[in-house]
Design a protein around this motif. Sequence first.
Motif, short mmCIF file in Angstrom:
data_model
loop_
_atom_site.label_atom_id
_atom_site.label_comp_id
_atom_site.label_asym_id
_atom_site.label_seq_id
_atom_site.Cartn_x
_atom_site.Cartn_y
_atom_site.Cartn_z
N THR A 52 81.80 -2.80 -41.01
CA THR A 52 83.24 -2.58 -40.95
C THR A 52 83.87 -2.91 -42.30
OG1 THR A 52 83.32 -3.08 -38.60
CG2 THR A 52 85.39 -3.23 -39.79
N ILE A 53 83.57 -4.10 -42.83
CA ILE A 53 84.05 -4.52 -44.15
C ILE A 53 83.14 -5.63 -44.67
CG2 ILE A 53 85.70 -6.23 -43.26
CD1 ILE A 53 86.26 -4.03 -46.38
N GLY A 54 82.91 -5.63 -45.96
CA GLY A 54 82.10 -6.67 -46.57
C GLY A 54 82.65 -7.04 -47.93
N ARG A 55 82.32 -8.24 -48.37
CA ARG A 55 82.73 -8.74 -49.68
C ARG A 55 81.53 -9.44 -50.33
NH1 ARG A 55 86.91 -6.19 -48.76
NH2 ARG A 55 88.98 -7.05 -48.44
N PHE A 56 81.51 -9.44 -51.67
CA PHE A 56 80.46 -10.16 -52.38
C PHE A 56 81.02 -10.73 -53.67
CE2 PHE A 56 80.16 -5.71 -53.60
CZ PHE A 56 80.11 -5.75 -54.98
N ASP A 63 70.11 -7.63 -66.91
CA ASP A 63 70.17 -6.50 -65.99
C ASP A 63 69.85 -6.92 -64.56
OD1 ASP A 63 70.89 -4.74 -68.02
OD2 ASP A 63 68.81 -4.35 -68.55
N THR A 64 70.18 -8.18 -64.23
CA THR A 64 69.99 -8.71 -62.88
C THR A 64 71.29 -9.34 -62.41
OG1 THR A 64 67.66 -9.17 -63.33
CG2 THR A 64 68.64 -10.31 -61.46
N ILE A 65 71.65 -9.08 -61.15
CA ILE A 65 72.81 -9.75 -60.58
C ILE A 65 72.38 -10.57 -59.38
CG2 ILE A 65 74.49 -8.09 -61.44
CD1 ILE A 65 74.59 -6.85 -58.69
N GLN A 66 73.05 -11.69 -59.19
CA GLN A 66 72.85 -12.58 -58.04
C GLN A 66 74.18 -12.61 -57.31
OE1 GLN A 66 70.09 -14.74 -57.44
NE2 GLN A 66 68.91 -14.16 -59.22
N VAL A 67 74.17 -12.31 -56.00
CA VAL A 67 75.43 -12.34 -55.25
C VAL A 67 75.25 -13.05 -53.92
CG1 VAL A 67 76.29 -10.18 -56.26
CG2 VAL A 67 75.04 -10.11 -54.10
N SER A 68 76.36 -13.55 -53.41
CA SER A 68 76.47 -14.01 -52.03
C SER A 68 77.38 -13.01 -51.34
CB SER A 68 77.07 -15.41 -51.96
OG SER A 68 76.19 -16.34 -52.54
N PHE A 69 77.06 -12.69 -50.08
CA PHE A 69 77.84 -11.67 -49.39
C PHE A 69 78.19 -12.10 -47.98
CE2 PHE A 69 73.37 -10.68 -48.59
CZ PHE A 69 73.33 -10.51 -47.22
N VAL A 70 79.22 -11.47 -47.44
CA VAL A 70 79.61 -11.64 -46.04
C VAL A 70 80.14 -10.29 -45.57
CG1 VAL A 70 81.93 -12.49 -46.64
CG2 VAL A 70 80.97 -13.00 -44.40
N HIS A 71 79.73 -9.89 -44.35
CA HIS A 71 80.28 -8.66 -43.79
C HIS A 71 80.34 -8.73 -42.27
CE1 HIS A 71 75.90 -7.31 -44.17
NE2 HIS A 71 76.12 -7.16 -42.88
N GLY A 77 80.70 -6.66 -34.20
CA GLY A 77 81.70 -7.57 -34.72
C GLY A 77 81.12 -8.86 -35.26
N GLU A 78 79.78 -8.97 -35.25
CA GLU A 78 79.10 -10.16 -35.76
C GLU A 78 79.34 -10.30 -37.26
OE1 GLU A 78 74.55 -11.88 -36.37
OE2 GLU A 78 74.84 -9.96 -35.40
N VAL A 79 79.57 -11.54 -37.71
CA VAL A 79 79.71 -11.83 -39.13
C VAL A 79 78.34 -12.22 -39.67
CG1 VAL A 79 80.76 -13.36 -40.84
CG2 VAL A 79 82.10 -12.57 -38.88
N VAL A 80 77.94 -11.56 -40.74
CA VAL A 80 76.64 -11.79 -41.38
C VAL A 80 76.87 -12.29 -42.79
CG1 VAL A 80 74.49 -10.71 -42.14
CG2 VAL A 80 75.58 -9.96 -40.01
N THR A 81 76.16 -13.35 -43.19
CA THR A 81 76.26 -13.87 -44.55
C THR A 81 74.87 -13.93 -45.17
OG1 THR A 81 76.00 -16.17 -43.86
CG2 THR A 81 78.24 -15.31 -43.96
N GLY A 82 74.82 -13.95 -46.49
CA GLY A 82 73.53 -14.06 -47.15
C GLY A 82 73.67 -14.05 -48.65
#
Length: 119
Positions: A52-56, A63-71, A77-82
Amino acid sequence: MTQTSTLPTLDGRTFRMVSSTTSAVDPDAPSVFRYFEQDGVIWGDYTGDTVTIGRFVGTRSGDTIQVSFVHVLAATGEVVTGDGESDIERGDDGMLRLVEHYEMHGAPQLSVCVETAAG
């Protein structure tokens, strides 16, 4: 914080997911990611397909990125983080692509996103 990159900034670029080990990608409505970058900091949002919507938010080194995300999953409707790490590559067509390594559901996962022509 940042190492020299051989590839351009991700700032203002848009990517669409083309493959994922987490779920089947809907080719007609894949997840779309908008990236912003400044001084080695990465952030953005995503939506579409199963999300539905996510942010990071994260950082770039070379040339490498490290991110934390939630969507929020569209189906439940479950919230997933990682957390994830992506290698930035240039495809044969000259467009950028992100090869993303992350963990979800307790297992390592892999997805590939390609820059959109408007990106």
